[in-house]
Design a protein around this motif. Structure first.
Motif, PDB file in Angstrom:
ATOM      1  N   LEU A 167     -22.527 -45.214 -13.912  1.00  0.00           N
ATOM      2  CA  LEU A 167     -21.783 -43.972 -13.953  1.00  0.00           C
ATOM      3  C   LEU A 167     -20.736 -44.087 -15.054  1.00  0.00           C
ATOM      4  CD1 LEU A 167     -23.101 -44.212 -11.127  1.00  0.00           C
ATOM      5  CD2 LEU A 167     -21.187 -42.909 -10.244  1.00  0.00           C
ATOM      6  N   ILE A 168     -20.832 -43.211 -16.043  1.00  0.00           N
ATOM      7  CA  ILE A 168     -19.933 -43.322 -17.180  1.00  0.00           C
ATOM      8  C   ILE A 168     -19.232 -42.009 -17.477  1.00  0.00           C
ATOM      9  CG2 ILE A 168     -21.250 -45.201 -18.243  1.00  0.00           C
ATOM     10  CD1 ILE A 168     -22.367 -43.151 -20.201  1.00  0.00           C
ATOM     11  N   LYS A 169     -18.146 -42.130 -18.204  1.00  0.00           N
ATOM     12  CA  LYS A 169     -17.382 -40.967 -18.666  1.00  0.00           C
ATOM     13  C   LYS A 169     -17.204 -41.112 -20.168  1.00  0.00           C
ATOM     14  CE  LYS A 169     -13.145 -38.357 -17.904  1.00  0.00           C
ATOM     15  NZ  LYS A 169     -13.776 -37.079 -17.655  1.00  0.00           N
ATOM     16  N   THR A 170     -17.532 -40.049 -20.886  1.00  0.00           N
ATOM     17  CA  THR A 170     -17.368 -40.084 -22.336  1.00  0.00           C
ATOM     18  C   THR A 170     -15.893 -40.193 -22.682  1.00  0.00           C
ATOM     19  OG1 THR A 170     -17.436 -37.665 -22.328  1.00  0.00           O
ATOM     20  CG2 THR A 170     -19.458 -38.811 -22.923  1.00  0.00           C
ATOM     21  N   ARG A 171     -15.618 -40.844 -23.807  1.00  0.00           N
ATOM     22  CA  ARG A 171     -14.255 -41.006 -24.296  1.00  0.00           C
ATOM     23  C   ARG A 171     -14.088 -40.159 -25.557  1.00  0.00           C
ATOM     24  NH1 ARG A 171     -11.693 -46.486 -22.614  1.00  0.00           N
ATOM     25  NH2 ARG A 171     -10.073 -45.387 -23.720  1.00  0.00           N
ATOM     26  N   PRO A 172     -12.849 -39.868 -25.924  1.00  0.00           N
ATOM     27  CA  PRO A 172     -12.602 -38.976 -27.072  1.00  0.00           C
ATOM     28  C   PRO A 172     -13.294 -39.407 -28.371  1.00  0.00           C
ATOM     29  CG  PRO A 172     -10.585 -39.265 -25.833  1.00  0.00           C
ATOM     30  CD  PRO A 172     -11.603 -40.211 -25.229  1.00  0.00           C
ATOM     31  N   GLU A 173     -13.383 -40.697 -28.638  1.00  0.00           N
ATOM     32  CA  GLU A 173     -14.021 -41.138 -29.884  1.00  0.00           C
ATOM     33  C   GLU A 173     -15.486 -40.709 -29.942  1.00  0.00           C
ATOM     34  OE1 GLU A 173     -14.698 -45.127 -32.614  1.00  0.00           O
ATOM     35  OE2 GLU A 173     -13.431 -45.258 -30.838  1.00  0.00           O
ATOM     36  N   TRP A 174     -16.183 -40.790 -28.824  1.00  0.00           N
ATOM     37  CA  TRP A 174     -17.589 -40.365 -28.758  1.00  0.00           C
ATOM     38  C   TRP A 174     -17.696 -38.853 -28.950  1.00  0.00           C
ATOM     39  CZ3 TRP A 174     -22.121 -42.731 -29.021  1.00  0.00           C
ATOM     40  CH2 TRP A 174     -23.273 -42.053 -28.595  1.00  0.00           C
ATOM     41  N   LEU A 175     -16.841 -38.127 -28.276  1.00  0.00           N
ATOM     42  CA  LEU A 175     -16.896 -36.670 -28.340  1.00  0.00           C
ATOM     43  C   LEU A 175     -16.498 -36.134 -29.714  1.00  0.00           C
ATOM     44  CD1 LEU A 175     -15.392 -35.867 -24.838  1.00  0.00           C
ATOM     45  CD2 LEU A 175     -17.800 -35.766 -25.537  1.00  0.00           C
ATOM     46  N   ALA A 176     -15.727 -36.896 -30.492  1.00  0.00           N
ATOM     47  CA  ALA A 176     -15.322 -36.466 -31.829  1.00  0.00           C
ATOM     48  C   ALA A 176     -16.474 -36.556 -32.830  1.00  0.00           C
ATOM     49  CB  ALA A 176     -14.142 -37.304 -32.313  1.00  0.00           C
ATOM     50  N   MET A 177     -17.514 -37.305 -32.491  1.00  0.00           N
ATOM     51  CA  MET A 177     -18.668 -37.437 -33.384  1.00  0.00           C
ATOM     52  C   MET A 177     -19.577 -36.227 -33.256  1.00  0.00           C
ATOM     53  SD  MET A 177     -20.050 -41.284 -32.925  1.00  0.00           S
ATOM     54  CE  MET A 177     -19.005 -42.515 -32.208  1.00  0.00           C
ATOM     55  N   THR A 178     -20.330 -35.964 -34.325  1.00  0.00           N
ATOM     56  CA  THR A 178     -21.368 -34.940 -34.252  1.00  0.00           C
ATOM     57  C   THR A 178     -22.528 -35.508 -33.425  1.00  0.00           C
ATOM     58  OG1 THR A 178     -22.573 -35.710 -36.197  1.00  0.00           O
ATOM     59  CG2 THR A 178     -20.760 -34.122 -36.570  1.00  0.00           C
ATOM     60  N   PRO A 179     -23.399 -34.655 -32.933  1.00  0.00           N
ATOM     61  CA  PRO A 179     -24.565 -35.184 -32.208  1.00  0.00           C
ATOM     62  C   PRO A 179     -25.378 -36.193 -33.031  1.00  0.00           C
ATOM     63  CG  PRO A 179     -24.334 -32.857 -31.760  1.00  0.00           C
ATOM     64  CD  PRO A 179     -23.327 -33.194 -32.824  1.00  0.00           C
ATOM     65  N   GLN A 180     -25.568 -35.942 -34.313  1.00  0.00           N
ATOM     66  CA  GLN A 180     -26.323 -36.885 -35.140  1.00  0.00           C
ATOM     67  C   GLN A 180     -25.573 -38.204 -35.289  1.00  0.00           C
ATOM     68  OE1 GLN A 180     -29.594 -36.440 -36.277  1.00  0.00           O
ATOM     69  NE2 GLN A 180     -29.287 -38.644 -36.480  1.00  0.00           N
ATOM     70  N   GLU A 181     -24.253 -38.158 -35.428  1.00  0.00           N
ATOM     71  CA  GLU A 181     -23.461 -39.391 -35.509  1.00  0.00           C
ATOM     72  C   GLU A 181     -23.572 -40.192 -34.213  1.00  0.00           C
ATOM     73  OE1 GLU A 181     -19.860 -38.132 -38.581  1.00  0.00           O
ATOM     74  OE2 GLU A 181     -19.715 -37.536 -36.469  1.00  0.00           O
ATOM     75  N   ARG A 182     -23.648 -39.504 -33.080  1.00  0.00           N
ATOM     76  CA  ARG A 182     -23.818 -40.192 -31.790  1.00  0.00           C
ATOM     77  C   ARG A 182     -25.153 -40.918 -31.737  1.00  0.00           C
ATOM     78  NH1 ARG A 182     -21.941 -35.068 -28.126  1.00  0.00           N
ATOM     79  NH2 ARG A 182     -19.847 -34.919 -28.998  1.00  0.00           N
ATOM     80  N   VAL A 183     -26.205 -40.229 -32.144  1.00  0.00           N
ATOM     81  CA  VAL A 183     -27.531 -40.856 -32.164  1.00  0.00           C
ATOM     82  C   VAL A 183     -27.516 -42.059 -33.097  1.00  0.00           C
ATOM     83  CG1 VAL A 183     -29.945 -40.536 -32.868  1.00  0.00           C
ATOM     84  CG2 VAL A 183     -28.793 -38.769 -31.514  1.00  0.00           C
ATOM     85  N   ASN A 184     -26.937 -41.903 -34.264  1.00  0.00           N
ATOM     86  CA  ASN A 184     -26.862 -43.004 -35.227  1.00  0.00           C
ATOM     87  C   ASN A 184     -26.079 -44.181 -34.651  1.00  0.00           C
ATOM     88  OD1 ASN A 184     -28.297 -41.390 -37.002  1.00  0.00           O
ATOM     89  ND2 ASN A 184     -26.522 -40.876 -38.255  1.00  0.00           N
ATOM     90  N   ALA A 185     -24.953 -43.913 -33.993  1.00  0.00           N
ATOM     91  CA  ALA A 185     -24.141 -44.984 -33.410  1.00  0.00           C
ATOM     92  C   ALA A 185     -24.941 -45.722 -32.345  1.00  0.00           C
ATOM     93  CB  ALA A 185     -22.850 -44.416 -32.819  1.00  0.00           C
ATOM     94  N   PHE A 186     -25.637 -44.983 -31.503  1.00  0.00           N
ATOM     95  CA  PHE A 186     -26.396 -45.613 -30.434  1.00  0.00           C
ATOM     96  C   PHE A 186     -27.548 -46.446 -30.990  1.00  0.00           C
ATOM     97  CE2 PHE A 186     -29.178 -45.913 -26.736  1.00  0.00           C
ATOM     98  CZ  PHE A 186     -28.273 -46.329 -25.790  1.00  0.00           C
TER      99      PHE A 186
END
Length: 121
Positions: free
Chosen positions: A15-34
């Motif tokens: 069970l996780i909660k997103t943090r501001p750094e993750w939410l500040a990324m674009t969806p593509q940046e999130r995929v790239n980070a993961f």
């Protein structure tokens, strides 16, 4: 000769909660980070793990996502967690609110019973 039994896979509901750094990324940046930071760390540390992801932010403010991890055994699960803790996933992009770990139908295995489950028709 009795049939060989294998240990059931270990299933973890993270069970996780997103943090501001993750939410500040674009969806593509999130995929790239993961794919560039998290997946390689997991592959380098362990084998025999699979994942599924569920969005829950529509219904919960405390937990925004549930990640279901299935590992072939407890060693693979432990290595998975160790790998995740060494990436920005852990406490930078996400807060791990809780971990619920179990083995499917463990009670049935313990008592030599058939699992009781519902089936859709």
């Amino acid at each position: 000769m009795p049939a060989e039994t294998t240990a059931p896979p270990v299933t973890a509901f993270m069970l996780i909660k997103t943090r501001p750094e993750w939410l500040a990324m674009t969806p593509q940046e999130r995929v790239n980070a993961f794919t560039s930071q998290v997946i390689p760390a997991i592959k380098a540390k362990t084998t025999g793990v699979r994942s599924r992801f569920y969005d829950t932010e529509f219904y919960s403010t405390r937990v925004t996502d549930v990640w279901v991890w299935e590992a072939d055994d407890h060693d693979a699960y432990q290595l998975l967690i160790d790998a995740l803790r060494e990436t920005p996933f852990w406490d930078r992009y996400f807060e791990v609110v809780d971990l619920l770990v179990g083995a499917e139908n463990g009670y049935a295995r313990t008592y030599g019973l058939d699992p009781v489950a519902t089936l859709s028709t």
